[in-house]
Design a protein around this motif. Structure first.
Motif, PDB file in Angstrom:
ATOM      1  N   VAL A 172       6.014  -0.465   1.717  1.00 10.90           N
ATOM      2  CA  VAL A 172       5.151  -1.023   0.674  1.00 10.90           C
ATOM      3  C   VAL A 172       3.707  -1.131   1.159  1.00 10.90           C
ATOM      4  CG1 VAL A 172       4.694  -3.081  -0.710  1.00 10.90           C
ATOM      5  CG2 VAL A 172       7.033  -2.267  -0.435  1.00 10.90           C
ATOM      6  N   ALA A 173       3.523  -1.561   2.409  1.00 10.10           N
ATOM      7  CA  ALA A 173       2.166  -1.746   2.932  1.00 10.10           C
ATOM      8  C   ALA A 173       1.389  -0.432   2.978  1.00 10.10           C
ATOM      9  CB  ALA A 173       2.220  -2.365   4.329  1.00 10.10           C
ATOM     10  N   PHE A 174       2.079   0.663   3.200  1.00 13.33           N
ATOM     11  CA  PHE A 174       1.402   1.958   3.268  1.00 13.33           C
ATOM     12  C   PHE A 174       0.958   2.454   1.895  1.00 13.33           C
ATOM     13  CE2 PHE A 174       1.683   4.338   7.419  1.00 13.33           C
ATOM     14  CZ  PHE A 174       1.818   3.191   8.189  1.00 13.33           C
ATOM     15  N   GLU A 175       1.288   1.709   0.835  1.00 15.11           N
ATOM     16  CA  GLU A 175       0.843   2.075  -0.507  1.00 15.11           C
ATOM     17  C   GLU A 175      -0.536   1.507  -0.829  1.00 15.11           C
ATOM     18  OE1 GLU A 175       2.439   4.081  -2.456  1.00 15.11           O
ATOM     19  OE2 GLU A 175       4.290   4.230  -1.291  1.00 15.11           O
ATOM     20  N   ILE A 176      -1.176   0.878   0.135  1.00 13.45           N
ATOM     21  CA  ILE A 176      -2.487   0.258  -0.105  1.00 13.45           C
ATOM     22  C   ILE A 176      -3.520   1.248  -0.650  1.00 13.45           C
ATOM     23  CG2 ILE A 176      -4.474  -0.788   1.082  1.00 13.45           C
ATOM     24  CD1 ILE A 176      -2.550  -2.398   2.738  1.00 13.45           C
ATOM     25  N   PRO A 177      -3.656   2.454  -0.073  1.00 16.65           N
ATOM     26  CA  PRO A 177      -4.642   3.381  -0.652  1.00 16.65           C
ATOM     27  C   PRO A 177      -4.376   3.696  -2.119  1.00 16.65           C
ATOM     28  CG  PRO A 177      -3.946   4.137   1.515  1.00 16.65           C
ATOM     29  CD  PRO A 177      -3.031   3.013   1.140  1.00 16.65           C
ATOM     30  N   VAL A 178      -3.105   3.836  -2.480  1.00 11.89           N
ATOM     31  CA  VAL A 178      -2.747   4.113  -3.870  1.00 11.89           C
ATOM     32  C   VAL A 178      -3.144   2.943  -4.758  1.00 11.89           C
ATOM     33  CG1 VAL A 178      -0.829   4.513  -5.455  1.00 11.89           C
ATOM     34  CG2 VAL A 178      -0.864   5.657  -3.229  1.00 11.89           C
ATOM     35  N   ALA A 179      -2.869   1.724  -4.300  1.00 17.03           N
ATOM     36  CA  ALA A 179      -3.224   0.537  -5.090  1.00 17.03           C
ATOM     37  C   ALA A 179      -4.732   0.440  -5.302  1.00 17.03           C
ATOM     38  CB  ALA A 179      -2.702  -0.718  -4.393  1.00 17.03           C
TER      39      ALA A 179
END
Length: 246
Positions: A167-174
């Motif tokens: 989940v944390a690696f989705e930061i750029p997408v967010a």
């Protein structure tokens, strides 16, 4: 007019139900295909811990049912993780008809990158974070201590880390989605950077086990990914309020 709105709403609910069923079926199919290898999958996931145990130490099961249910539970989660591309495809199929052409062109790379980043987060956790954390924990105890980890406790520990890093690696997408929707801008996020740094460490504290090492190993990649998101968000401008389909 009211009947048309009602029928359209019902049609959307039916489509949503069908796509949910397809998503659940994909998890079930993958689970059935790999459940035979449940013990091998658990052995693979436990390899970072086994490599740091003393030669005389082994993992144990404190519950009679744990030797069966621990690999079974892990295999179910593996099926869920493996189904994510198909699940996101169903999500895309549901929302795509309501998007403009240029919105579809912009969101497709985000959808693809979200899958890549999620798996990248799990891989980073398995190949980088787990060896560091487990190497530290297994060597930090008293010399007279005999380490014998419980298989169920280890599974819960690993799954929590996998989910946290995925989940944390989705930061750029967010960040890209927030900037694209007009909810914020890259300049605004840069101005709030000091608060975001503190917030990242707070989030890492809740997502990881209660130790400083795990929290730091999650927070640092999150900060790097935040900076990456700011760079990529420059290519995603705020969504216009009114547009017509060409």
């Amino acid at each position: 007019m009211a009947e048309e709105v009602k029928s359209g709403f019902v049609a959307h609910l039916i489509e949503l139900r069908d796509r949910l069923i397809k998503s659940l079926l994909s998890i079930l199919v993958i689970f059935i295909a790999i459940v035979y290898f449940a013990n091998d999958i658990y052995t693979f996931v436990a390899a970072p811990l086994i490599s740091h145990l003393p030669n005389t130490a082994t993992m144990i099961a404190t519950d009679v049912t744990a030797p069966f249910f621990a690999p079974f539970k892990l295999t179910l989660f593996v099926a869920l993780f493996a189904s994510i591309p198909w699940i996101l495809h169903q999500v895309w199929g549901f929302i795509a008809p309501g998007l403009y052409k240029h919105e579809k062109r912009m969101l497709m790379p985000i959808l693809a990158s979200s899958i890549f980043l999620f798996y990248g987060g799990i891989a980073f956790c398995y190949f980088v974070v787990l060896p560091i954390i487990l190497g530290f924990f297994t060597s930090a105890g008293p010399a007279m201590l005999t380490l014998a980890p419980d298989i169920s406790s280890y599974l819960g520990f690993v799954l929590k880390l996998f989910f946290a890093f995925g989940v944390a690696f989705e930061i750029p997408v967010a960040i890209m989605l927030l900037c694209w929707s007009g909810a914020t801008t890259t300049q605004s996020l840069k101005e709030k950077r000091p608060y975001i740094v503190v917030g990242v460490f707070v989030v890492a504290m809740f997502l990881t086990p209660p130790d400083v090492l795990s929290q730091t190993l999650l927070a640092l990649p999150m900060l790097i990914l935040f900076e990456l998101g700011l760079i990529l968000a420059k290519f995603y401008t705020a969504k216009p309020q009114q547009e017509s389909e060409e």
